[in-house]
Motif scaffolding. Structure first.
Motif, PDB file in Angstrom:
ATOM      1  N   VAL A  25       1.508 -18.958  -8.115  1.00 24.41           N
ATOM      2  CA  VAL A  25       1.381 -17.516  -7.612  1.00 24.41           C
ATOM      3  C   VAL A  25       1.969 -17.686  -6.237  1.00 24.41           C
ATOM      4  N   LEU A  26       3.074 -16.891  -5.950  1.00 27.50           N
ATOM      5  CA  LEU A  26       3.496 -16.710  -4.579  1.00 27.50           C
ATOM      6  C   LEU A  26       2.888 -15.442  -3.837  1.00 27.50           C
ATOM      7  N   THR A  27       2.573 -15.648  -2.684  1.00 30.68           N
ATOM      8  CA  THR A  27       2.662 -14.165  -1.880  1.00 30.68           C
ATOM      9  C   THR A  27       3.592 -14.203  -0.807  1.00 30.68           C
ATOM     10  N   ASP A  28       3.868 -12.853  -0.401  1.00 31.22           N
ATOM     11  CA  ASP A  28       4.435 -12.664   0.664  1.00 31.22           C
ATOM     12  C   ASP A  28       3.975 -11.655   1.559  1.00 31.22           C
ATOM     13  N   ALA A  29       4.135 -11.585   2.827  1.00 32.09           N
ATOM     14  CA  ALA A  29       3.852 -10.378   3.516  1.00 32.09           C
ATOM     15  C   ALA A  29       4.703  -9.240   3.293  1.00 32.09           C
ATOM     16  N   PRO A  30       4.083  -7.993   3.384  1.00 30.66           N
ATOM     17  CA  PRO A  30       4.861  -6.804   2.737  1.00 30.66           C
ATOM     18  C   PRO A  30       5.720  -6.417   4.064  1.00 30.66           C
ATOM     19  N   VAL A  31       6.923  -5.638   3.773  1.00 23.29           N
ATOM     20  CA  VAL A  31       7.632  -5.139   4.710  1.00 23.29           C
ATOM     21  C   VAL A  31       7.207  -4.521   5.925  1.00 23.29           C
ATOM     22  N   ASP A  32       6.339  -3.729   5.281  1.00 19.70           N
ATOM     23  CA  ASP A  32       5.525  -2.931   6.640  1.00 19.70           C
ATOM     24  C   ASP A  32       4.513  -3.682   7.465  1.00 19.70           C
ATOM     25  N   ASN A  33       4.675  -4.874   7.234  1.00 22.26           N
ATOM     26  CA  ASN A  33       3.679  -5.816   8.150  1.00 22.26           C
ATOM     27  C   ASN A  33       4.622  -7.280   8.478  1.00 22.26           C
ATOM     28  N   ASN A  34       5.622  -7.058   8.735  1.00 19.44           N
ATOM     29  CA  ASN A  34       6.600  -8.256   9.257  1.00 19.44           C
ATOM     30  C   ASN A  34       7.174  -9.327   8.073  1.00 19.44           C
ATOM     31  N   GLY A  35       6.813  -8.823   6.873  1.00 19.77           N
ATOM     32  CA  GLY A  35       7.280  -9.934   5.778  1.00 19.77           C
ATOM     33  C   GLY A  35       8.597  -9.070   5.170  1.00 19.77           C
ATOM     34  N   LYS A  36       8.789  -9.680   4.092  1.00 22.88           N
ATOM     35  CA  LYS A  36      10.193  -9.737   3.122  1.00 22.88           C
ATOM     36  C   LYS A  36       9.653  -8.671   2.094  1.00 22.88           C
ATOM     37  N   GLY A  37       8.522  -8.883   1.610  1.00 17.86           N
ATOM     38  CA  GLY A  37       8.262  -8.028   0.295  1.00 17.86           C
ATOM     39  C   GLY A  37       8.639  -8.634  -0.945  1.00 17.86           C
ATOM     40  N   GLU A  38       9.011  -9.682  -1.065  1.00 20.84           N
ATOM     41  CA  GLU A  38       9.453 -10.385  -2.117  1.00 20.84           C
ATOM     42  C   GLU A  38       8.691 -11.010  -3.296  1.00 20.84           C
ATOM     43  N   ALA A  39       7.410 -10.939  -3.155  1.00 23.59           N
ATOM     44  CA  ALA A  39       6.208 -11.243  -4.000  1.00 23.59           C
ATOM     45  C   ALA A  39       4.976 -10.509  -3.793  1.00 23.59           C
ATOM     46  N   PHE A  40       3.975 -10.649  -4.412  1.00 29.35           N
ATOM     47  CA  PHE A  40       2.670  -9.820  -4.287  1.00 29.35           C
ATOM     48  C   PHE A  40       2.208  -9.973  -2.694  1.00 29.35           C
ATOM     49  N   SER A  41       1.756  -9.261  -1.995  1.00 32.34           N
ATOM     50  CA  SER A  41       1.300  -9.345  -0.971  1.00 32.34           C
ATOM     51  C   SER A  41      -0.446  -9.866  -1.105  1.00 32.34           C
ATOM     52  N   PRO A  42      -1.197 -10.502  -0.301  1.00 34.57           N
ATOM     53  CA  PRO A  42      -2.403 -10.688  -0.758  1.00 34.57           C
ATOM     54  C   PRO A  42      -3.264  -9.387  -0.848  1.00 34.57           C
ATOM     55  N   THR A  43      -3.003  -8.466  -0.246  1.00 33.93           N
ATOM     56  CA  THR A  43      -3.730  -7.184  -0.641  1.00 33.93           C
ATOM     57  C   THR A  43      -3.296  -6.535  -1.791  1.00 33.93           C
ATOM     58  N   ASP A  44      -1.972  -6.870  -2.343  1.00 35.14           N
ATOM     59  CA  ASP A  44      -1.501  -6.259  -3.655  1.00 35.14           C
ATOM     60  C   ASP A  44      -2.476  -7.121  -4.782  1.00 35.14           C
ATOM     61  N   LEU A  45      -2.672  -8.485  -4.525  1.00 35.09           N
ATOM     62  CA  LEU A  45      -3.399  -9.370  -5.268  1.00 35.09           C
ATOM     63  C   LEU A  45      -4.972  -8.883  -5.523  1.00 35.09           C
ATOM     64  N   VAL A  46      -5.561  -8.499  -4.561  1.00 30.78           N
ATOM     65  CA  VAL A  46      -6.888  -7.667  -4.659  1.00 30.78           C
ATOM     66  C   VAL A  46      -6.939  -6.464  -5.454  1.00 30.78           C
ATOM     67  N   ALA A  47      -5.882  -5.634  -5.300  1.00 30.07           N
ATOM     68  CA  ALA A  47      -5.805  -4.426  -6.136  1.00 30.07           C
ATOM     69  C   ALA A  47      -5.540  -5.011  -7.441  1.00 30.07           C
ATOM     70  N   ALA A  48      -4.624  -5.715  -7.659  1.00 30.63           N
ATOM     71  CA  ALA A  48      -4.228  -6.123  -9.239  1.00 30.63           C
ATOM     72  C   ALA A  48      -5.448  -6.792  -9.863  1.00 30.63           C
ATOM     73  N   ALA A  49      -6.355  -7.682  -9.189  1.00 34.68           N
ATOM     74  CA  ALA A  49      -7.306  -8.184  -9.568  1.00 34.68           C
ATOM     75  C   ALA A  49      -8.320  -7.210 -10.295  1.00 34.68           C
ATOM     76  N   LEU A  50      -8.646  -6.085  -9.485  1.00 34.85           N
ATOM     77  CA  LEU A  50      -9.443  -4.978  -9.830  1.00 34.85           C
ATOM     78  C   LEU A  50      -9.146  -4.584 -11.193  1.00 34.85           C
ATOM     79  N   GLY A  51      -7.721  -4.271 -11.412  1.00 31.40           N
ATOM     80  CA  GLY A  51      -7.418  -3.609 -12.710  1.00 31.40           C
ATOM     81  C   GLY A  51      -7.434  -4.784 -13.676  1.00 31.40           C
ATOM     82  N   SER A  52      -6.928  -5.738 -13.461  1.00 28.10           N
ATOM     83  CA  SER A  52      -7.069  -6.891 -14.597  1.00 28.10           C
ATOM     84  C   SER A  52      -8.629  -7.449 -14.818  1.00 28.10           C
TER      85      SER A  52
END
Length: 134
Positions: A25-52
Motif C-alpha cells: 500500500v502506498l500513502t501520499d500526503a493530501p494536497v491540502d497538506n503539501n502532498g500530491k494526493g495521488e494515493a490514500f493519505s495516512p488519515t484516509d487509511l484510518v477512516a477506511a479501516a473503520l468501515g472495513s
C-alpha cells in the motif's frame, strides 16, 4: 514478529508491505497538506479501516446467522479539524440493496459494526457517525 514493513519513498510518500500476504500500500500526503494526493493519505487509511473493520465483523455475524451480505456497500467521509490537524469525525454510510427483513439479525449486525476492534480502538474524541441505510 512484525506485521508490516514500511519505507519512506521521498516526496511525502510511503510504502507499506503486509508481510504475510506481501500486499503493498502506498500513502501520499493530501494536497491540502503539501502532498500530491495521488494515493490514500495516512488519515484516509484510518477512516477506511473503520468501515472495513465494521463490515468484517458484520460478516462474521452474518456467517454465524447464515445470512448473505451481498450488495452491502459503504461510503466513508473523513472530516479533519484544522488546529490541531487531526481526524475530527468519520462518517460511515452503509447501503444495502437487498436488506434482511429480520429485525433481530439487523440489530445484531448494527451492534457488531459499532463494536468492531477499530471502532473501539479509536480515540473517543473522534466522532463516529454511522448511518445504516437499510
Amino acid at each position: 514478529m512484525p506485521t508490516i514493513k514500511s519505507s519512506y519513498l521521498g516526496n511525502l510518500r510511503t510504502e507499506m508491505e503486509h508481510l504475510q500476504s506481501m500486499t503493498r500500500v502506498l500513502t501520499d500526503a493530501p494536497v491540502d497538506n503539501n502532498g500530491k494526493g495521488e494515493a490514500f493519505s495516512p488519515t484516509d487509511l484510518v477512516a477506511a479501516a473503520l468501515g472495513s473493520c465494521m463490515v468484517t465483523i458484520m460478516g462474521i455475524v452474518a456467517e454465524r446467522e447464515s445470512v448473505s451480505l451481498d450488495s452491502l456497500s459503504w461510503e466513508i467521509t473523513k472530516v479533519m479539524s484544522a488546529n490541531p490537524r487531526k481526524i475530527e469525525e468519520i462518517i460511515v454510510d452503509f447501503s444495502w440493496e437487498k436488506p434482511l427483513q429480520d429485525e433481530k439479525i439487523i440489530q445484531k449486525l448494527k451492534n457488531a459494526a459499532k463494536t468492531c476492534p477499530v471502532a473501539l480502538s479509536l480515540d473517543p474524541a473522534i466522532k463516529q457517525t454511522v448511518n445504516f441505510n437499510f
